[in-house]
Design a protein around this motif. Structure first.
Motif, mmCIF file in Angstrom:
data_model
loop_
_atom_site.group_PDB
_atom_site.id
_atom_site.type_symbol
_atom_site.label_atom_id
_atom_site.label_comp_id
_atom_site.label_asym_id
_atom_site.label_seq_id
_atom_site.Cartn_x
_atom_site.Cartn_y
_atom_site.Cartn_z
ATOM 1 N N ASP A 85 2.804 1.672 -3.290
ATOM 2 C CA ASP A 85 1.920 2.127 -4.374
ATOM 3 C C ASP A 85 1.675 3.634 -4.267
ATOM 4 N N LYS A 86 1.532 4.120 -3.025
ATOM 5 C CA LYS A 86 1.321 5.569 -2.817
ATOM 6 C C LYS A 86 2.545 6.345 -3.288
ATOM 7 N N ASP A 138 3.257 9.240 -6.163
ATOM 8 C CA ASP A 138 3.583 10.559 -5.603
ATOM 9 C C ASP A 138 4.697 11.221 -6.418
ATOM 10 N N LYS A 180 0.847 -1.209 0.000
ATOM 11 C CA LYS A 180 0.000 0.000 0.000
ATOM 12 C C LYS A 180 0.880 1.256 0.000
ATOM 13 N N THR A 181 1.883 1.268 0.903
ATOM 14 C CA THR A 181 2.781 2.428 1.029
ATOM 15 C C THR A 181 3.547 2.644 -0.271
#
Lengths: 157, 148
Positions: free
Chosen positions: A100-101, A105, A97-98
């Protein structure tokens, strides 16, 4: 492609194409973490100790070594399964999840860079494994004697 | 979050150099993890008061054999699996009887390394190293008895 498998790869592909194998492999695609945990557990806690126990042993010392090795296998399988389900799987989800963010970004060095993202994920996953190695190592051997006693049918006095 | 930034920068830098990327991902990290694990296992075998003293040497030898072989052969095994996997995938792609072949191929890319690597490193190697480590211990003990 001929009806009969010509070479080894075709033989394997035929085996994989069978209904039961397709089911298992498609399950692995949907749930890779569970598949891995189940496979490792099956090998460490069932297949390996069973195989070690049936290997011939010339004397009592070798029989005891064999028993301890099997017990260590069982402990290892249970520890791996426990850590996998309680820590690595949830951590892996969080890492994905991290990452992918960060991938999305624009201010992150990982922005739109698949290779860098994979490297970062690998570093985080390995980093977590490095941190947990001492605990896993401790647990792998803490209960070996108890499991060995259980397997040999000895009861606690 | 500083650590995260440092790691992101490191990941970015490494990914720009193919050789370094391959070296770190496929050699340094797995070997490092294996080396630390083998060392830790060795330490905990020695420190464990519950395991009988006579059983410890064989466990140590087994740990060392599995650790060393695993460390230096894991990458080669993975490369070999990938090579054979590609050929099997080629055959599967040509099979018109399979419904949704991409899902099967994707699952195969996950399952095959886990199963084959597991069979070699987590099954075959420990099974074979058990009698070998017992034998090494037996030889060592007989030499010590002769000296005494």
């Amino acid at each position: 492609m001929s009806i009969y498998p010509v070479n080894g790869y075709e033989r394997v592909a035929k085996f994989i194409s069978s209904k039961p194998m397709q089911k298992i492999i498609r399950y692995a695609d949907k749930n890779p973490a569970i598949f891995q945990s189940a496979t490792v557990f099956g090998m460490c806690s069932v297949l390996r100790p069973a195989t070690i126990l049936v290997t011939p042993a010339k004397n009592e010392n070798m029989k005891s070594d064999r028993l301890y090795s099997s017990a260590k296998s069982v402990a290892s399988g249970i520890t791996d399964l426990a850590f996998s389900t309680m820590l690595f799987m949830p951590a892996n989800k969080l890492i994905n999840k991290t990452t992918d963010k960060l991938f999305a970004d624009k201010t992150s060095p990982l922005f739109s860079d698949i290779k860098a993202m994979k490297m970062y994920k690998n570093l985080l996953n390995r980093g977590l494994k490095f941190l947990t190695i001492p605990i896993i190592a401790y647990l792998n051997f803490r209960f070996v004697k108890d499991i060995a006693d259980l397997m040999s049918g000895k009861s606690k006095k | 979050m500083k650590i995260s930034k440092v790691m992101q920068d490191f990941a970015k830098k490494v990914s720009q150099n193919d050789k370094l990327y391959d070296k770190i991902n496929n050699k340094i990290l797995p070997i490092g993890e294996s080396a630390v694990a083998t060392g830790m296992y060795s330490l905990f075998i020695e420190k464990n008061d519950h395991i009988e003293r006579e059983r410890k040497p064989a466990l140590q030898y087994q740990n060392l054999i599995c650790g060393l072989i695993g460390m230096f052969s894991a990458n080669k095994i993975n490369q070999s699996i990938q090579k054979h996997q590609e050929k099997i995938i080629e055959v599967l792609r040509n099979n018109k009887n399979i419904q949704n072949p991409e899902s099967l191929i994707s699952g195969l890319k996950i399952a095959m390394p886990i199963v084959i690597f597991g069979l070699i490193i987590r099954f075959l190697l420990p099974v074979v190293s058990t009698p070998i480590s017992s034998k090494i211990n037996e030889i060592k003990q007989s030499k010590l008895d002769v000296k005494a």
